[in-house]
Every structure is written in C-alpha cells, then in structure tokens.
Design a protein around this motif. Sequence first.
Motif, PDB file in Angstrom:
ATOM      1  N   SER A 103      -0.461   3.611   6.187  1.00 35.33           N
ATOM      2  CA  SER A 103      -0.762   2.352   5.506  1.00 35.33           C
ATOM      3  C   SER A 103      -1.506   1.386   6.442  1.00 35.33           C
ATOM      4  O   SER A 103      -2.499   0.759   6.064  1.00 35.33           O
ATOM      5  CB  SER A 103       0.544   1.718   5.016  1.00 35.33           C
ATOM      6  N   ILE A 113      -9.441  -2.172  -3.883  1.00 33.94           N
ATOM      7  CA  ILE A 113      -9.735  -1.052  -2.972  1.00 33.94           C
ATOM      8  C   ILE A 113     -11.084  -0.507  -3.424  1.00 33.94           C
ATOM      9  O   ILE A 113     -11.162   0.428  -4.246  1.00 33.94           O
ATOM     10  CB  ILE A 113      -8.626   0.005  -3.034  1.00 33.94           C
ATOM     11  N   VAL A 166       0.833  -1.212   0.000  1.00 34.44           N
ATOM     12  CA  VAL A 166       0.000   0.000   0.000  1.00 34.44           C
ATOM     13  C   VAL A 166       0.864   1.257   0.000  1.00 34.44           C
ATOM     14  O   VAL A 166       0.572   2.226  -0.700  1.00 34.44           O
ATOM     15  CB  VAL A 166      -0.944  -0.018   1.221  1.00 34.44           C
ATOM     16  N   SER A 209       1.407   3.562  -3.516  1.00 34.76           N
ATOM     17  CA  SER A 209       1.518   4.984  -3.128  1.00 34.76           C
ATOM     18  C   SER A 209       0.210   5.557  -2.588  1.00 34.76           C
ATOM     19  O   SER A 209      -0.116   6.721  -2.840  1.00 34.76           O
ATOM     20  CB  SER A 209       1.998   5.815  -4.329  1.00 34.76           C
ATOM     21  N   PHE A 210      -0.544   4.771  -1.832  1.00 34.28           N
ATOM     22  CA  PHE A 210      -1.746   5.271  -1.182  1.00 34.28           C
ATOM     23  C   PHE A 210      -1.433   5.846   0.208  1.00 34.28           C
ATOM     24  O   PHE A 210      -2.325   6.370   0.870  1.00 34.28           O
ATOM     25  CB  PHE A 210      -2.787   4.160  -1.038  1.00 34.28           C
ATOM     26  N   ILE A 221      -5.179   2.482   6.848  1.00 32.92           N
ATOM     27  CA  ILE A 221      -6.004   2.127   5.687  1.00 32.92           C
ATOM     28  C   ILE A 221      -6.386   0.648   5.739  1.00 32.92           C
ATOM     29  O   ILE A 221      -7.534   0.265   5.516  1.00 32.92           O
ATOM     30  CB  ILE A 221      -5.233   2.442   4.379  1.00 32.92           C
ATOM     31  N   ALA A 260     -12.103   3.264  -3.777  1.00 30.93           N
ATOM     32  CA  ALA A 260     -11.509   4.020  -4.882  1.00 30.93           C
ATOM     33  C   ALA A 260     -11.833   3.397  -6.233  1.00 30.93           C
ATOM     34  O   ALA A 260     -11.467   3.956  -7.276  1.00 30.93           O
ATOM     35  CB  ALA A 260      -9.991   4.096  -4.692  1.00 30.93           C
TER      36      ALA A 260
END
Length: 241
Positions: free
Chosen positions: A56, A87, A43, A48-49, A59, A90
């Motif tokens: 991370s 995910i 992640v 790159s969330f 999330i 998103a």
Amino acid sequence: MTHITRLEAPWFLKASKKEYKWTVRASPGPHPLRRSIPLGLLVRDYLSFATTLKESKKIISDGKVLVDGRVRRDYKYPVGLMDVISIPHAGLHYRIVPDKARLLKPIKISEEEAKFKLVRLTGKSIIKGGLYQLHLEDGRNILLGNENSELSKIPTLSTLKVSIPVQSILSVYQMREGAQVMAIGGKNAGAIGQVKKIQIAPYKAKKYSIVIIRNPSGAEYETNLANAMVIGEENVEVRVE
C-alpha cells in the motif's frame, strides 16, 4: 507517533483487533483522527489494491493515488467525509460517504462525478484588505474577491459544491426546511431525506438543535444540527449510496 494500537484506534477502522496489534495513526490534516481513515489503510483494507501495508505504501509513494485531485504520497494522510479518491492508472474513482455500520465507506463513482465534492461551510472571516474568507469543513479556505463578494452572506452549515482541485464554487445549498439532507454521524449515519423541521436551541451549541428528517418512504427520524449535511435543494446532488 506513526502508529497506534488497534485498541486505541478509532472504532470504525477496518482492522482486526486479533490480527493486528498496531495500526496506522492518521497524520494531522484536513480531517480529525476520530473521523478519518489513513490513506494506507484505505488502499489496503477498503479498496483491496494491496494485501500488505508495504504494498500500500509503495502504491501511494509512487504517486498513483489522488485525493481531491491532488497526488498524496503520505500513507498516513487522513481521508474523510466526501473526499474523492482517484486512481488514474486504473480509471477508478471513489467518494467517501457516511456508513451506518462503520461511519465512513468508499463508493465507486464516475469520472464526471469525481470532478466535484460537497463540503460544509463552518465559518467566515474578514482578512486584511476587507476581503471575506470562507472556512470549509475539510480544512480548505476560499478567498472571495470583489466579483463574488455576495457569497459572504451564505449562512454557516450551508453546503458548497466545489470543483476539484481548483475549488471554484459551483453551487450553494442552504440548510432550511425542504432541503435534502444526509445524516453524517450518530445512529442514523448515511440516512437521506427532506428536512421537515429545524428546532433551534437558542444560545446553545449546534448539537442541541434538532433536525427532523422525512425519508422518501415517509418515515421520520431526528438528528442534531451538527450531524446534518445538506446535499441538495429539491433533489439530491450527489450519489451517496
């Protein structure tokens, strides 16, 4: 042990040896330590969330990340070859595929592609009651009922196309000459082509048997049987690049 020093971690992980002394150690699970990416690092460093491991972990613990259609709240959960990462908030989906430079990498896929995965058959057994059980490379087992007992004849190293998360068998692709295969390890990891010839080494481990692969441009290369995964019969059934 929760963490591991970066120098001792698998070489392919995207974590700078100079920036990080410690990195996440993958939990025991469906993929071995040396062929998996901890979900928290995936992640943060691959998708790159998040910019920090703390973000991370938040999330993931909030249940926003699914692996093979199931919520995983463990940031150390090991993610490996052909796993599907979703995910839903998103509307994003990814598949883990072989990479020549770093062994494994995520690629973006559609919602339709995220409904199945390919996985190799590594063994079979007979359980109580005389029913067959298939053992797959990602740690899952599929019990065959009387209605699909003919699937017990599938040879090992065949690839199953299974729906996720219910794991119904959708198709079977056998390792044989003419099949479409992908190298999942070694210097040719990620290469795709058609099996030209299989040279079996009798009474020896699979790594001593050689698969000669011809790619679409006509070039030929070799890999051992343990590093070859069938991904279709006449056509490639899954996008891997």
